[in-house]
Design a protein around this motif. Structure first.
Motif, PDB file in Angstrom:
ATOM      1  N   GLY A 102      -0.896  -9.971 -24.193  1.00  0.00           N
ATOM      2  CA  GLY A 102      -2.200  -9.459 -24.861  1.00  0.00           C
ATOM      3  C   GLY A 102      -3.358  -9.668 -23.580  1.00  0.00           C
ATOM      4  N   ARG A 103      -2.948  -9.991 -22.428  1.00  0.00           N
ATOM      5  CA  ARG A 103      -3.925 -10.175 -21.480  1.00  0.00           C
ATOM      6  C   ARG A 103      -3.930  -9.267 -20.167  1.00  0.00           C
ATOM      7  N   LEU A 104      -4.789  -8.583 -19.747  1.00  0.00           N
ATOM      8  CA  LEU A 104      -4.717  -7.509 -18.761  1.00  0.00           C
ATOM      9  C   LEU A 104      -4.302  -8.163 -17.403  1.00  0.00           C
ATOM     10  N   GLY A 105      -3.335  -7.582 -16.475  1.00  0.00           N
ATOM     11  CA  GLY A 105      -2.905  -8.229 -15.225  1.00  0.00           C
ATOM     12  C   GLY A 105      -2.821  -6.743 -14.423  1.00  0.00           C
ATOM     13  N   LEU A 106      -2.277  -7.129 -13.178  1.00  0.00           N
ATOM     14  CA  LEU A 106      -2.338  -6.113 -12.087  1.00  0.00           C
ATOM     15  C   LEU A 106      -0.721  -6.314 -11.500  1.00  0.00           C
ATOM     16  N   LEU A 107      -0.201  -4.890 -11.805  1.00  0.00           N
ATOM     17  CA  LEU A 107       1.192  -4.916 -11.105  1.00  0.00           C
ATOM     18  C   LEU A 107       1.060  -4.034  -9.734  1.00  0.00           C
ATOM     19  N   VAL A 108       1.665  -4.839  -8.785  1.00  0.00           N
ATOM     20  CA  VAL A 108       1.537  -4.044  -7.278  1.00  0.00           C
ATOM     21  C   VAL A 108       3.035  -3.814  -6.821  1.00  0.00           C
ATOM     22  N   GLU A 109       3.147  -2.493  -6.650  1.00  0.00           N
ATOM     23  CA  GLU A 109       4.535  -1.950  -6.489  1.00  0.00           C
ATOM     24  C   GLU A 109       4.435  -1.149  -5.037  1.00  0.00           C
ATOM     25  N   GLU A 110       5.398  -1.507  -4.207  1.00  0.00           N
ATOM     26  CA  GLU A 110       5.383  -0.905  -2.899  1.00  0.00           C
ATOM     27  C   GLU A 110       5.735   0.516  -3.150  1.00  0.00           C
ATOM     28  N   GLU A 111       5.475   1.460  -2.238  1.00  0.00           N
ATOM     29  CA  GLU A 111       5.911   2.690  -2.370  1.00  0.00           C
ATOM     30  C   GLU A 111       7.160   3.103  -1.699  1.00  0.00           C
ATOM     31  N   THR A 112       7.586   2.309  -0.586  1.00  0.00           N
ATOM     32  CA  THR A 112       8.619   2.663   0.240  1.00  0.00           C
ATOM     33  C   THR A 112      10.059   2.395  -0.692  1.00  0.00           C
ATOM     34  N   ASP A 113      10.811   2.057   0.076  1.00  0.00           N
ATOM     35  CA  ASP A 113      12.214   1.714  -0.473  1.00  0.00           C
ATOM     36  C   ASP A 113      12.334   0.577  -1.088  1.00  0.00           C
ATOM     37  N   SER A 114      11.330  -0.331  -0.572  1.00  0.00           N
ATOM     38  CA  SER A 114      11.291  -1.740  -0.862  1.00  0.00           C
ATOM     39  C   SER A 114      11.465  -1.954  -2.445  1.00  0.00           C
ATOM     40  N   THR A 115      12.265  -3.197  -2.643  1.00  0.00           N
ATOM     41  CA  THR A 115      12.169  -3.620  -4.116  1.00  0.00           C
ATOM     42  C   THR A 115      11.414  -4.464  -4.568  1.00  0.00           C
ATOM     43  N   GLU A 116      10.420  -4.902  -3.601  1.00  0.00           N
ATOM     44  CA  GLU A 116       9.357  -5.989  -3.875  1.00  0.00           C
ATOM     45  C   GLU A 116       8.145  -5.638  -4.897  1.00  0.00           C
ATOM     46  N   LYS A 117       7.873  -6.544  -5.661  1.00  0.00           N
ATOM     47  CA  LYS A 117       6.748  -6.264  -6.681  1.00  0.00           C
ATOM     48  C   LYS A 117       5.818  -7.657  -6.964  1.00  0.00           C
ATOM     49  N   ASP A 118       4.753  -7.520  -7.264  1.00  0.00           N
ATOM     50  CA  ASP A 118       3.944  -8.645  -7.487  1.00  0.00           C
ATOM     51  C   ASP A 118       3.396  -8.335  -8.931  1.00  0.00           C
ATOM     52  N   LEU A 119       3.117  -9.292  -9.714  1.00  0.00           N
ATOM     53  CA  LEU A 119       2.541  -9.142 -10.869  1.00  0.00           C
ATOM     54  C   LEU A 119       1.451 -10.375 -11.138  1.00  0.00           C
ATOM     55  N   LEU A 120       0.194 -10.245 -11.416  1.00  0.00           N
ATOM     56  CA  LEU A 120      -0.827 -11.069 -11.338  1.00  0.00           C
ATOM     57  C   LEU A 120      -1.559 -10.861 -12.703  1.00  0.00           C
TER      58      LEU A 120
END
Length: 149
Positions: A102-120
């Motif tokens: 129920g709270r807004l957040g920010l998802l950051v996904e790398e556009e390359t072949d990297s499989t790393e993501k951040d969720l804040l």
């Protein structure tokens, strides 16, 4: 930026901008709390993941939990209280608004072949940062939905 809160009272501000593949963000809590620090816990850990490191500093208002599944998948949950969270991703990435309990957040996904993501995101007096490697965005969101304190 995003404003998150109930009614007319804003609990936090998430400011982010994206230019030429670089994403910068600041998450600022709007209110301080006198509550004692409460450790974040996971109600449910995805199958196959084991806790490899956990620490808490009540004095600094921080908690860190690191999980791993084999060599290819891991995630780290950071919980902070009382200080802004500032960061940037210098690689080609894409930011998007998401909802966590129920709270807004920010998802950051790398556009390359990297499989790393951040969720804040924020919850009550805490800012949470979830960094995942080898996980889909949906898997990362499911982990975040299972964070309690």
């Amino acid at each position: 930026g995003l404003s998150v809160g109930a009614g007319d009272r804003t609990d936090c501000q998430i400011y982010w901008s994206q230019t030429d593949g670089e994403l910068r963000y600041v998450i600022r809590l709007e209110h301080t709390t006198t509550r004692p620090f409460q450790d974040a816990q996971l109600r449910c850990v995805p199958e196959g993941f084991i806790l490899v490191r956990g620490s808490t500093s009540e004095i600094r208002g921080e908690r860190s939990l690191a999980y791993r599944r084999g060599e290819d998948a891991s995630f780290t949950l950071m919980q902070t209280q009382g200080e802004d969270l500032v960061g940037s991703k210098g690689t080609a990435c894409q930011g998007s608004e998401v909802e966590v309990n129920g709270r807004l957040g920010l998802l950051v996904e790398e556009e390359t072949d990297s499989t790393e993501k951040d969720l804040l995101w924020t919850d009550g007096p805490y800012i949470f940062a979830l960094h995942g490697k080898g996980l889909s965005a949906e898997e990362l969101l499911e982990i975040a939905r299972n964070v309690t304190w």
